[in-house]
Write an enzyme that holds these catalytic residues in place. Structure first.
Site, PDB file in Angstrom:
ATOM      1  N   LYS A  62       0.765  -1.062   0.091  1.00 33.87           N
ATOM      2  CA  LYS A  62      -0.618   0.348  -0.236  1.00 33.87           C
ATOM      3  C   LYS A  62       0.776   1.162  -0.097  1.00 33.87           C
ATOM      4  O   LYS A  62       0.602   2.349   0.366  1.00 33.87           O
ATOM      5  CB  LYS A  62      -0.812   0.292   1.141  1.00 33.87           C
ATOM      6  CG  LYS A  62      -1.815  -0.994   1.225  1.00 33.87           C
ATOM      7  CD  LYS A  62      -2.492  -1.838   0.395  1.00 33.87           C
ATOM      8  CE  LYS A  62      -3.712  -1.030  -0.437  1.00 33.87           C
ATOM      9  NZ  LYS A  62      -3.334  -1.772  -1.864  1.00 33.87           N
ATOM     10  N   SER A  63       1.977   1.432  -0.415  1.00 36.08           N
ATOM     11  CA  SER A  63       2.722   2.671  -0.733  1.00 36.08           C
ATOM     12  C   SER A  63       2.947   2.860  -1.997  1.00 36.08           C
ATOM     13  O   SER A  63       3.552   3.839  -2.508  1.00 36.08           O
ATOM     14  CB  SER A  63       4.312   1.716  -0.082  1.00 36.08           C
ATOM     15  OG  SER A  63       4.179   1.155   1.275  1.00 36.08           O
ATOM     16  N   TRP A  67       1.133   2.155  -8.933  1.00 35.55           N
ATOM     17  CA  TRP A  67       1.240   3.894  -9.168  1.00 35.55           C
ATOM     18  C   TRP A  67       3.642   3.730  -9.815  1.00 35.55           C
ATOM     19  O   TRP A  67       3.214   4.743 -11.064  1.00 35.55           O
ATOM     20  CB  TRP A  67       1.739   4.695  -8.013  1.00 35.55           C
ATOM     21  CG  TRP A  67       1.474   6.468  -8.881  1.00 35.55           C
ATOM     22  CD1 TRP A  67       1.313   6.643  -9.755  1.00 35.55           C
ATOM     23  CD2 TRP A  67       1.765   7.139  -7.538  1.00 35.55           C
ATOM     24  NE1 TRP A  67       1.868   8.172  -9.523  1.00 35.55           N
ATOM     25  CE2 TRP A  67       1.360   8.632  -8.164  1.00 35.55           C
ATOM     26  CE3 TRP A  67       1.636   7.564  -6.087  1.00 35.55           C
ATOM     27  CZ2 TRP A  67       2.399   9.407  -7.765  1.00 35.55           C
ATOM     28  CZ3 TRP A  67       2.062   8.858  -5.599  1.00 35.55           C
ATOM     29  CH2 TRP A  67       2.126   9.444  -6.897  1.00 35.55           C
ATOM     30  N   LYS A 120       7.429  -7.269  -9.548  1.00 37.81           N
ATOM     31  CA  LYS A 120       6.282  -6.947  -7.706  1.00 37.81           C
ATOM     32  C   LYS A 120       7.340  -7.306  -7.280  1.00 37.81           C
ATOM     33  O   LYS A 120       6.587  -8.847  -7.100  1.00 37.81           O
ATOM     34  CB  LYS A 120       5.054  -6.793  -8.571  1.00 37.81           C
ATOM     35  CG  LYS A 120       4.379  -6.296  -7.044  1.00 37.81           C
ATOM     36  CD  LYS A 120       2.942  -5.957  -7.055  1.00 37.81           C
ATOM     37  CE  LYS A 120       2.191  -5.552  -5.433  1.00 37.81           C
ATOM     38  NZ  LYS A 120       0.975  -5.790  -6.272  1.00 37.81           N
ATOM     39  N   HIS A 122       7.442  -7.635  -2.420  1.00 37.20           N
ATOM     40  CA  HIS A 122       7.253  -6.685  -1.491  1.00 37.20           C
ATOM     41  C   HIS A 122       7.974  -7.290   0.049  1.00 37.20           C
ATOM     42  O   HIS A 122       7.322  -7.110   1.157  1.00 37.20           O
ATOM     43  CB  HIS A 122       5.685  -6.733  -0.506  1.00 37.20           C
ATOM     44  CG  HIS A 122       4.443  -6.077  -1.545  1.00 37.20           C
ATOM     45  ND1 HIS A 122       4.198  -4.684  -1.232  1.00 37.20           N
ATOM     46  CD2 HIS A 122       3.124  -6.569  -1.754  1.00 37.20           C
ATOM     47  CE1 HIS A 122       2.763  -4.209  -2.755  1.00 37.20           C
ATOM     48  NE2 HIS A 122       2.342  -5.568  -1.885  1.00 37.20           N
ATOM     49  N   ARG A 144       6.222   5.135   2.003  1.00 33.50           N
ATOM     50  CA  ARG A 144       4.616   5.844   1.820  1.00 33.50           C
ATOM     51  C   ARG A 144       4.512   5.647   3.731  1.00 33.50           C
ATOM     52  O   ARG A 144       5.280   5.155   4.226  1.00 33.50           O
ATOM     53  CB  ARG A 144       3.574   5.941   1.951  1.00 33.50           C
ATOM     54  CG  ARG A 144       2.736   5.849   1.563  1.00 33.50           C
ATOM     55  CD  ARG A 144       1.408   5.454   1.278  1.00 33.50           C
ATOM     56  NE  ARG A 144       0.179   6.806   0.809  1.00 33.50           N
ATOM     57  CZ  ARG A 144      -1.037   5.977   0.890  1.00 33.50           C
ATOM     58  NH1 ARG A 144      -0.867   4.984   0.573  1.00 33.50           N
ATOM     59  NH2 ARG A 144      -1.915   6.656   0.595  1.00 33.50           N
ATOM     60  N   SER A 152      -4.738   2.885   4.917  1.00 31.60           N
ATOM     61  CA  SER A 152      -5.029   1.777   3.402  1.00 31.60           C
ATOM     62  C   SER A 152      -4.741   0.604   3.252  1.00 31.60           C
ATOM     63  O   SER A 152      -5.520  -0.068   3.017  1.00 31.60           O
ATOM     64  CB  SER A 152      -3.606   2.471   2.063  1.00 31.60           C
ATOM     65  OG  SER A 152      -3.712   2.176   0.822  1.00 31.60           O
ATOM     66  N   TYR A 207       6.846   7.894  -1.619  1.00 30.02           N
ATOM     67  CA  TYR A 207       5.185   8.533  -2.040  1.00 30.02           C
ATOM     68  C   TYR A 207       4.420   9.351  -2.315  1.00 30.02           C
ATOM     69  O   TYR A 207       4.187  10.919  -2.827  1.00 30.02           O
ATOM     70  CB  TYR A 207       4.281   7.540  -1.131  1.00 30.02           C
ATOM     71  CG  TYR A 207       2.245   7.988  -1.561  1.00 30.02           C
ATOM     72  CD1 TYR A 207       2.199   6.791  -2.852  1.00 30.02           C
ATOM     73  CD2 TYR A 207       2.172   8.799  -1.470  1.00 30.02           C
ATOM     74  CE1 TYR A 207       0.463   7.047  -3.150  1.00 30.02           C
ATOM     75  CE2 TYR A 207       0.441   8.146  -1.667  1.00 30.02           C
ATOM     76  CZ  TYR A 207       0.275   7.902  -2.406  1.00 30.02           C
ATOM     77  OH  TYR A 207      -1.761   7.638  -2.885  1.00 30.02           O
ATOM     78  N   LYS A 272      -7.943   7.011  -2.508  1.00 33.93           N
ATOM     79  CA  LYS A 272      -8.095   7.938  -2.027  1.00 33.93           C
ATOM     80  C   LYS A 272      -6.900   8.304  -3.010  1.00 33.93           C
ATOM     81  O   LYS A 272      -6.753  10.006  -3.404  1.00 33.93           O
ATOM     82  CB  LYS A 272      -7.653   8.549  -0.613  1.00 33.93           C
ATOM     83  CG  LYS A 272      -9.030   8.526   0.260  1.00 33.93           C
ATOM     84  CD  LYS A 272      -9.755   9.119  -0.412  1.00 33.93           C
ATOM     85  CE  LYS A 272     -11.269   9.730   0.760  1.00 33.93           C
ATOM     86  NZ  LYS A 272     -11.408   8.786   1.389  1.00 33.93           N
ATOM     87  N   GLY A 273      -5.680   8.478  -2.885  1.00 39.37           N
ATOM     88  CA  GLY A 273      -4.083   8.285  -2.940  1.00 39.37           C
ATOM     89  C   GLY A 273      -4.040   9.882  -3.442  1.00 39.37           C
ATOM     90  O   GLY A 273      -3.415  10.572  -3.650  1.00 39.37           O
TER      91      GLY A 273
HETATM   92  S1  PPS Z   1      -0.100  -3.233  -3.059  1.00 38.71           S
HETATM   93  O1  PPS Z   1      -1.517  -3.670  -2.755  1.00 38.71           O
HETATM   94  O2  PPS Z   1      -0.001  -3.494  -1.984  1.00 38.71           O
HETATM   95  O3  PPS Z   1       0.385  -3.566  -4.813  1.00 38.71           O
HETATM   96  O4  PPS Z   1      -1.392  -1.375  -3.645  1.00 38.71           O
HETATM   97  P1  PPS Z   1      -0.734  -0.308  -4.197  1.00 38.71           P
HETATM   98  O5  PPS Z   1      -0.026   0.518  -5.400  1.00 38.71           O
HETATM   99  O6  PPS Z   1       1.143  -0.655  -3.427  1.00 38.71           O
HETATM  100  O7  PPS Z   1      -0.943   0.726  -3.124  1.00 38.71           O
HETATM  101  C1  PPS Z   1      -2.470   1.033  -3.466  1.00 38.71           C
HETATM  102  C2  PPS Z   1      -2.593   3.074  -2.301  1.00 38.71           C
HETATM  103  O8  PPS Z   1      -1.734   3.321  -3.794  1.00 38.71           O
HETATM  104  C3  PPS Z   1      -2.881   4.400  -4.324  1.00 38.71           C
HETATM  105  N1  PPS Z   1      -2.436   5.158  -5.877  1.00 38.71           N
HETATM  106  C4  PPS Z   1      -1.880   6.273  -6.153  1.00 38.71           C
HETATM  107  N2  PPS Z   1      -2.117   7.107  -5.755  1.00 38.71           N
HETATM  108  C5  PPS Z   1      -1.401   8.364  -6.608  1.00 38.71           C
HETATM  109  N3  PPS Z   1      -1.935   8.328  -7.616  1.00 38.71           N
HETATM  110  C6  PPS Z   1      -1.557   7.531  -8.573  1.00 38.71           C
HETATM  111  N4  PPS Z   1      -1.538   7.612  -9.087  1.00 38.71           N
HETATM  112  C7  PPS Z   1      -2.249   6.323  -7.656  1.00 38.71           C
HETATM  113  N5  PPS Z   1      -1.737   4.970  -7.684  1.00 38.71           N
HETATM  114  C8  PPS Z   1      -2.402   3.886  -6.789  1.00 38.71           C
HETATM  115  C9  PPS Z   1      -4.450   3.771  -3.797  1.00 38.71           C
HETATM  116  O9  PPS Z   1      -5.332   4.975  -4.254  1.00 38.71           O
HETATM  117  C10 PPS Z   1      -3.990   3.125  -2.902  1.00 38.71           C
HETATM  118  O10 PPS Z   1      -4.074   3.999  -1.554  1.00 38.71           O
HETATM  119  P2  PPS Z   1      -4.811   4.671  -0.182  1.00 38.71           P
HETATM  120  O11 PPS Z   1      -4.956   5.930   0.221  1.00 38.71           O
HETATM  121  O12 PPS Z   1      -5.725   3.439  -0.466  1.00 38.71           O
HETATM  122  O13 PPS Z   1      -6.104   5.320  -1.561  1.00 38.71           O
END
Ligand code: PPS
Length: 307
Positions: A62-63, A67, A120, A122, A144, A152, A207, A272-273
């Site tokens: 979730k970091s 993205w 990928k 973790h 993050r 998240s 992040y 939320k991002g």
């Molecule tokens: S995982 O399942 O561990 O692979 O998830 P991961 O991709 O690492 O993290 C998911 C969180 O990243 C946010 N996210 C983004 N934030 C900003 N911009 C972009 N483009 C973006 N893409 C993914 C995603 O919304 C998750 O965070 P939260 O806080 O839950 O929204």
């Protein structure tokens, strides 16, 4: 969907009856709590043979994995979206230690994939397969702040049944602070890779920096990958990897995963991002406790986070 895609990743096949052996308790992997299904396949992941030219994207869950994966994909393909739309992000950037019953494992998918591969993972430093170092692979790590990771990860547990039931948010906070969640303590993970990044050619990103100035961070990635793209392509990559664009992009938003595996009506993958969503989740008391935990975790490092 092509036969190849169906073969490579049947998770994309929405008519598939999925027996995910869901909500199993975590298992212990040499002291590291991990998803039971992943632990079942650990011997294969441990012996994974990286190849020269492979690139690993590593994060604590979730970091910002998805993205940075999309950014890397676009950079490697010179911003050509026809190429990056060839498959879902979990097909283009396979998940090394992924394993659930009756589906091809991450290593099976990767072994069948042509080089160069973007992978990928973790996994924390100490159990990352040796072959990545033997083959001198590049690594991009994204960290993050733990309060937003916590929130998240909690919502991800609610929607993705391969995880144990997260319980209440308060219970989840306790487990997070104890490191009693899949991939173990957040602090060990970010500090482990931080330390290694001082010794090896690892690109360590944050992040919050990516949110603050995406173009600046995209340029860092571009340089690290030895690419040189013109300004207009970089601008396009920035637009295409904005939260809004990725949330709407079927090849990036995990919407091709069946709802009995990830139920996006409970919580969307692209949720939320932002930085600071924790403020609408943690009570004052929970936040104070978490601050103490954070202070302790960070007492032996020069690594710092923005909240
Ligand atoms: S995982 O399942 O561990 O692979 O998830 P991961 O991709 O690492 O993290 C998911 C969180 O990243 C946010 N996210 C983004 N934030 C900003 N911009 C972009 N483009 C973006 N893409 C993914 C995603 O919304 C998750 O965070 P939260 O806080 O839950 O929204």
């Amino acid at each position: 969907m092509s036969t190849l895609r169906r073969h490579l990743h049947p998770l994309s096949c929405t008519d598939r009856p999925v027996d995910m052996a869901s909500r199993r308790p975590l298992r212990d992997l040499s002291g590291l709590p991990i998803l039971a299904a992943f632990a079942d396949n650990w011997e294969n992941a441990k012996c994974f043979q990286a190849r020269e030219g492979d690139l690993m994207i590593n994060t604590y869950p979730k970091s910002g994995t998805t993205w940075i994966s999309e950014i890397v994909e676009l950079i490697l393909h010179n911003g050509d979206t026809k190429k990056t739309q060839r498959g879902a992000i979990y097909e283009r950037v396979p998940f090394l230690e992924f394993a659930v019953p009756d589906l091809p494992t991450g290593t099976e998918i990767l072994n069948a994939m042509e080089s160069p591969r973007v992978i990928k993972s973790h996994l924390p430093v100490q159990i990352t397969p040796e072959s990545f170092w033997e083959k001198n692979c590049k690594v991009i790590y994204v960290a993050r702040n733990p309060k937003d990771v916590l929130v998240s990860y909690y919502h991800f547990h609610r929607m993705a049944v391969v995880h144990p039931d997260p319980g209440t948010f308060d219970e989840f906070i306790q487990n997070f602070m104890k490191g009693n969640i899949s991939y173990g303590p957040w602090g060990d993970h970010v500090k482990g890779w931080w330390k290694l990044a001082k010794q090896r050619d690892i690109l360590y990103l944050f992040y919050e920096d990516m949110l603050e100035d995406p173009k600046r961070e995209i340029k860092k990635v571009m340089k690290y990958l030895g690419k040189n793209l013109p300004e207009d392509v970089l601008e396009d990559i920035k637009q295409r990897t904005s939260f809004k664009a990725m949330k709407e992009n079927q090849m990036a938003n995990y919407s091709t995963i069946p709802s009995n595996v990830m139920d996006q009506s409970i919580s969307p993958f692209m949720r939320k991002g932002t930085c600071g969503d924790w403020k609408s989740h943690l009570t004052v008391a929970q936040n104070e406790l978490f601050d103490e935990y954070y202070k302790k975790e960070m007492s032996d490092t020069d690594l710092t986070f923005r909240f």
